[in-house]
Design a protein around this motif. Sequence first.
Motif, mmCIF file in Angstrom:
data_model
loop_
_atom_site.group_PDB
_atom_site.id
_atom_site.type_symbol
_atom_site.label_atom_id
_atom_site.label_comp_id
_atom_site.label_asym_id
_atom_site.label_seq_id
_atom_site.Cartn_x
_atom_site.Cartn_y
_atom_site.Cartn_z
ATOM 1 N N GLU A 110 0.814 -1.212 0.000
ATOM 2 C CA GLU A 110 0.000 0.000 0.000
ATOM 3 C C GLU A 110 0.857 1.276 0.000
ATOM 4 O OE1 GLU A 110 -3.368 -0.082 -0.320
ATOM 5 O OE2 GLU A 110 -3.036 -2.251 -0.523
ATOM 6 N N ASP A 111 2.157 1.131 0.181
ATOM 7 C CA ASP A 111 3.054 2.290 0.205
ATOM 8 C C ASP A 111 3.106 2.890 -1.198
ATOM 9 O OD1 ASP A 111 5.285 4.066 0.259
ATOM 10 O OD2 ASP A 111 6.183 2.896 1.887
ATOM 11 N N PRO A 112 2.711 4.151 -1.367
ATOM 12 C CA PRO A 112 2.690 4.743 -2.718
ATOM 13 C C PRO A 112 4.068 4.823 -3.368
ATOM 14 C CG PRO A 112 2.210 6.396 -1.047
ATOM 15 C CD PRO A 112 2.260 5.073 -0.347
ATOM 16 N N ARG A 113 5.117 4.802 -2.572
ATOM 17 C CA ARG A 113 6.462 4.835 -3.144
ATOM 18 C C ARG A 113 6.767 3.576 -3.946
ATOM 19 N NH1 ARG A 113 9.653 6.005 2.293
ATOM 20 N NH2 ARG A 113 8.381 4.190 2.764
ATOM 21 N N LEU A 114 6.117 2.473 -3.581
ATOM 22 C CA LEU A 114 6.323 1.232 -4.323
ATOM 23 C C LEU A 114 5.845 1.383 -5.762
ATOM 24 C CD1 LEU A 114 7.273 -1.698 -4.343
ATOM 25 C CD2 LEU A 114 4.997 -2.355 -3.512
ATOM 26 N N GLY A 115 4.731 2.073 -5.960
ATOM 27 C CA GLY A 115 4.236 2.326 -7.308
ATOM 28 C C GLY A 115 5.208 3.163 -8.114
ATOM 29 N N VAL A 116 5.828 4.144 -7.475
ATOM 30 C CA VAL A 116 6.819 4.988 -8.153
ATOM 31 C C VAL A 116 8.033 4.143 -8.514
ATOM 32 C CG1 VAL A 116 8.331 7.005 -7.921
ATOM 33 C CG2 VAL A 116 5.998 7.077 -6.999
ATOM 34 N N TYR A 117 8.457 3.313 -7.584
ATOM 35 C CA TYR A 117 9.589 2.408 -7.813
ATOM 36 C C TYR A 117 9.316 1.514 -9.034
ATOM 37 C CZ TYR A 117 12.760 -1.517 -6.827
ATOM 38 O OH TYR A 117 13.707 -2.489 -6.914
ATOM 39 N N GLU A 118 8.127 0.935 -9.089
ATOM 40 C CA GLU A 118 7.777 0.058 -10.206
ATOM 41 C C GLU A 118 7.643 0.839 -11.513
ATOM 42 O OE1 GLU A 118 4.349 -1.901 -8.572
ATOM 43 O OE2 GLU A 118 5.587 -3.453 -7.631
ATOM 44 N N TRP A 119 7.087 2.047 -11.441
ATOM 45 C CA TRP A 119 6.956 2.879 -12.641
ATOM 46 C C TRP A 119 8.335 3.224 -13.202
ATOM 47 C CZ3 TRP A 119 8.241 8.212 -13.119
ATOM 48 C CH2 TRP A 119 7.861 8.780 -14.351
ATOM 49 N N LEU A 120 9.294 3.542 -12.324
ATOM 50 C CA LEU A 120 10.650 3.831 -12.797
ATOM 51 C C LEU A 120 11.253 2.596 -13.468
ATOM 52 C CD1 LEU A 120 11.990 5.974 -9.841
ATOM 53 C CD2 LEU A 120 11.657 6.751 -12.199
ATOM 54 N N GLY A 121 10.963 1.418 -12.951
ATOM 55 C CA GLY A 121 11.422 0.183 -13.593
ATOM 56 C C GLY A 121 10.830 0.027 -14.982
ATOM 57 N N TYR A 122 9.558 0.365 -15.113
ATOM 58 C CA TYR A 122 8.888 0.333 -16.420
ATOM 59 C C TYR A 122 9.551 1.318 -17.372
ATOM 60 C CZ TYR A 122 5.281 1.681 -19.807
ATOM 61 O OH TYR A 122 4.613 2.021 -20.949
ATOM 62 N N ARG A 123 9.830 2.537 -16.902
ATOM 63 C CA ARG A 123 10.485 3.542 -17.749
ATOM 64 C C ARG A 123 11.872 3.062 -18.172
ATOM 65 N NH1 ARG A 123 7.068 6.108 -20.256
ATOM 66 N NH2 ARG A 123 8.904 6.999 -21.176
ATOM 67 N N LEU A 124 12.605 2.446 -17.245
ATOM 68 C CA LEU A 124 13.919 1.895 -17.579
ATOM 69 C C LEU A 124 13.797 0.827 -18.658
ATOM 70 C CD1 LEU A 124 15.781 1.490 -14.174
ATOM 71 C CD2 LEU A 124 16.738 2.480 -16.250
ATOM 72 N N GLU A 125 12.826 -0.046 -18.514
ATOM 73 C CA GLU A 125 12.624 -1.110 -19.498
ATOM 74 C C GLU A 125 12.329 -0.532 -20.881
ATOM 75 O OE1 GLU A 125 9.665 -4.915 -20.312
ATOM 76 O OE2 GLU A 125 9.698 -3.990 -18.331
ATOM 77 N N LEU A 126 11.472 0.487 -20.951
ATOM 78 C CA LEU A 126 11.175 1.117 -22.239
ATOM 79 C C LEU A 126 12.426 1.722 -22.867
ATOM 80 C CD1 LEU A 126 7.795 3.006 -21.623
ATOM 81 C CD2 LEU A 126 8.170 0.896 -22.912
ATOM 82 N N LEU A 127 13.238 2.354 -22.053
ATOM 83 C CA LEU A 127 14.456 2.986 -22.558
ATOM 84 C C LEU A 127 15.448 1.936 -23.053
ATOM 85 C CD1 LEU A 127 16.037 5.546 -23.097
ATOM 86 C CD2 LEU A 127 16.714 5.561 -20.690
ATOM 87 N N VAL A 128 15.593 0.864 -22.312
ATOM 88 C CA VAL A 128 16.502 -0.204 -22.730
ATOM 89 C C VAL A 128 16.009 -0.822 -24.043
ATOM 90 C CG1 VAL A 128 17.315 -2.539 -22.158
ATOM 91 C CG2 VAL A 128 17.398 -0.726 -20.439
ATOM 92 N N GLU A 129 14.724 -1.067 -24.149
ATOM 93 C CA GLU A 129 14.169 -1.623 -25.386
ATOM 94 C C GLU A 129 14.395 -0.679 -26.565
ATOM 95 O OE1 GLU A 129 10.078 -2.507 -24.521
ATOM 96 O OE2 GLU A 129 10.599 -4.254 -23.299
ATOM 97 N N ALA A 130 14.190 0.618 -26.339
ATOM 98 C CA ALA A 130 14.404 1.585 -27.426
ATOM 99 C C ALA A 130 15.873 1.610 -27.838
ATOM 100 C CB ALA A 130 13.941 2.970 -26.983
ATOM 101 N N ALA A 131 16.779 1.539 -26.879
ATOM 102 C CA ALA A 131 18.221 1.539 -27.196
ATOM 103 C C ALA A 131 18.593 0.233 -27.910
ATOM 104 C CB ALA A 131 19.024 1.717 -25.923
ATOM 105 N N ASP A 132 17.991 -0.888 -27.486
ATOM 106 C CA ASP A 132 18.280 -2.171 -28.129
ATOM 107 C C ASP A 132 17.871 -2.173 -29.592
ATOM 108 O OD1 ASP A 132 19.515 -3.443 -26.063
ATOM 109 O OD2 ASP A 132 17.778 -4.635 -25.460
ATOM 110 N N GLU A 133 16.766 -1.507 -29.901
ATOM 111 C CA GLU A 133 16.304 -1.443 -31.297
ATOM 112 C C GLU A 133 17.338 -0.797 -32.187
ATOM 113 O OE1 GLU A 133 12.448 0.313 -31.646
ATOM 114 O OE2 GLU A 133 11.546 -1.145 -30.284
ATOM 115 N N LEU A 134 18.118 0.126 -31.624
ATOM 116 C CA LEU A 134 19.172 0.784 -32.406
ATOM 117 C C LEU A 134 20.523 0.111 -32.227
ATOM 118 C CD1 LEU A 134 18.301 4.556 -31.862
ATOM 119 C CD2 LEU A 134 17.827 3.128 -33.846
ATOM 120 N N ASP A 135 20.539 -0.971 -31.415
ATOM 121 C CA ASP A 135 21.771 -1.725 -31.152
ATOM 122 C C ASP A 135 22.845 -0.830 -30.563
ATOM 123 O OD1 ASP A 135 23.167 -4.114 -31.029
ATOM 124 O OD2 ASP A 135 24.116 -3.784 -32.982
ATOM 125 N N ILE A 136 22.475 -0.082 -29.527
ATOM 126 C CA ILE A 136 23.414 0.834 -28.867
ATOM 127 C C ILE A 136 23.910 0.219 -27.576
ATOM 128 C CG2 ILE A 136 23.596 3.082 -27.754
ATOM 129 C CD1 ILE A 136 21.714 4.121 -29.882
#
Length: 156
Positions: A130-156
Amino acid sequence: MAGTGIHVPMQQVEAQHLAELVEQFLDLLRETEWGADAALSRLTPAVYPEDAEASAEFAEATSADLLDRRAADARVVQNGLGSLGEATDGRDELVLTPSEADAWLRTLAALRLVIASRLGIEDDPAPDPEDPRLGVYEWLGYRLELLVEAADELDI
């Protein structure tokens, strides 16, 4: 949006929330003496876990530089978020160079480490769901995953 680089989707509301987190992170880096906050210690882990004295000596010699580099990375993120906020064309995508993407990756990971420290997460997330910080923590993980996927598409 046209342009070469790493394309990262980002809604305005996400950009605003992330900008607030980055500003809080920069405040932490500016206002907290190394060693006075467990979160900063987590950003500069012991390099010699079996030798506390050597680790402390190494940290004293290098932590200021490391934290300065983290602040520089966070300012790269701030600048990118600012450019998204200034866009009048309604865009919801950032285009990052590889070096900007590296700064973003390091900053998002550092933000997650700070929040993990606040939540008491070591290996497995086991904080109060129920700690709202956990949602922020998970959202940052999601943002990291999107960024890694975008970088992988360009093979960087």
